[in-house]
Motif scaffolding. Sequence first.
Motif, PDB file in Angstrom:
ATOM      1  N   ASP A   1       0.835  -1.197   0.000  1.00  0.00           N
ATOM      2  CA  ASP A   1       0.000   0.000   0.000  1.00  0.00           C
ATOM      3  C   ASP A   1       0.872   1.250   0.000  1.00  0.00           C
ATOM      4  OD1 ASP A   1      -2.310   1.463   0.051  1.00  0.00           O
ATOM      5  OD2 ASP A   1      -3.048   0.645   1.946  1.00  0.00           O
ATOM      6  N   ASP A   2       0.362   2.316  -0.585  1.00  0.00           N
ATOM      7  CA  ASP A   2       1.030   3.622  -0.552  1.00  0.00           C
ATOM      8  C   ASP A   2       2.476   3.550  -1.022  1.00  0.00           C
ATOM      9  OD1 ASP A   2      -1.322   4.459   0.537  1.00  0.00           O
ATOM     10  OD2 ASP A   2      -0.601   4.539   2.590  1.00  0.00           O
TER      11      ASP A   2
ATOM     12  N   GLU B   1      -3.482   4.641  -7.038  1.00  0.00           N
ATOM     13  CA  GLU B   1      -4.423   5.151  -6.038  1.00  0.00           C
ATOM     14  C   GLU B   1      -4.718   6.628  -6.283  1.00  0.00           C
ATOM     15  OE1 GLU B   1      -2.356   4.571  -2.218  1.00  0.00           O
ATOM     16  OE2 GLU B   1      -4.017   3.221  -1.767  1.00  0.00           O
TER      17      GLU B   1
HETATM   18 MG    MG Z   1      -3.069   3.409  -0.087  1.00  0.00          MG
END
Ligand code: MG
Length: 295
Positions: free
Chosen positions: A181-182, A246
Motif C-alpha cells: 500500500d502507498d 491510487e
Molecule cells: Mg493506499
Amino acid sequence: WAKDDGGNRFAIFDPQRHRRDVRGFELSAQMPGALARGEFELDYQPLVRFSDDRVVGVEALVRWRQPGGRRLGPDTFIPLAEQTGLIVALGRHVLREACTQARAWLDRAPDAGFHLSVNIAGRQLREPDIVEQVARVLHDTGWPAGSLQLELTESDLMSAGGGPRNALYALAEMGVRIAIDDFGTGYSNLAYLHRLPVHVIKLAGDFVAGDGARTGAPPGRGVDSPVVLAALVELAHTLGLTVVAESVETGEQADRLRRLGCDVGQGWFFGHPAGAGVVGPLLGTRVVQEHDGVA
Ligand code: MG
Ligand code: C2E
Ligand code: MG
Ligand code: MG
C-alpha cells in the motif's frame, strides 16, 4: 517534545498539543466499547481495470460511527488502535465483516468476478496466529482465499521480521494476494521484494497526481513524471506485479495512467468509498462511460 511545532520548538507546555493528546486518550479509551457496540463500519471503494473500465475489486475502509452521529475516518483512530493494541481485535472485525459482505455480493452475482482488499496493520501481521485468524475467517464466511488481497504498507513490509515474513508466505501459499500500500511514500524500493511474496503494488497519490512536478525533484524527474512512472511500471511488470494507481481524481490522470501501463485504478474519478448498498451493484460493471480527458 513539541518538536514538530516548528516555531514553538522549545515550549514546555503546548496547549494545542495537549488538547490533541487528551483527545487521543479519550478516543483510545472509548474504542473497546465502540467495537463491542458495533460502531465500526465499512465503506468500500471500487477498483477499476484500465483495459475495460470494469470494477474488478473493492477495498474495505473502516469508519467509526459515533453515537452522536459523527463519523470519524481511520486516520484519526487507526494509529491510536495500533498504540493500544486494539488494532488486533478491530482488524479481525474488519476482515470478518468485509468477507461476510463480499460473500453476500458473490452469492447475489456469481459472475461479477471481483476481489476484496483489506488493510492489515503491521501489528496484526506480528500476531503469532495471524495465519490461523485469516484462515478461520475465510472458512467461516466462505470467501475464497484466492479472491482476498491484504494491503500492507511499505514500511511494515520492509521491517517484517522472520515471524511476519513466514506468515506472509503461509498466506500467499493459501492463495491470498499481498499488496504494498502507498508505494512511493516511503523507500520506494523494489529491491526487498525478492524476499517477500508480493503480488501487487499500489502507487500512492504522489505518483499519480501530476506531471513530474513533485516538490524537491528537478523538473520532469519527480516520481510522478511520465518517464519515472513508465520505468517503474515496466519494472513492476517484469517482476510479475500488478500495478494499481491510487487517488485517481480526474479523467486526465486516468488516461495518462492507462497509457503508462497501470493495470488498475482507484480514486474519486471512479468512485468514492461508499456503503455496501451503493458499491455492491457496481461490481463487474463498467463504471466509466466516457472520459473527460484525451481518449
Ligand atoms: Mg493506499
Ligand atoms: P489507504 O489504504 O491508502 O486507503 C486509501 C485512502 O485514500 C482512503 O482514505 C480513501 O478514502 C482515500 N482516497 C480514495 N480515493 C481518493 C482520491 O481520489 N483522492 C484522495 N485524495 N484520496 C482518496 P481513508 O478511508 O481515510 O483511509 C485512510 C487510511 O486508513 C487507509 O489508507 C489505510 O491505510 C487506513 N485504513 C483504513 N481502513 C483500515 C483498516 O481496516 N485497517 C487498517 N489497519 N488500516 C485501515
Ligand atoms: Mg489500502
Ligand atoms: Mg494510506
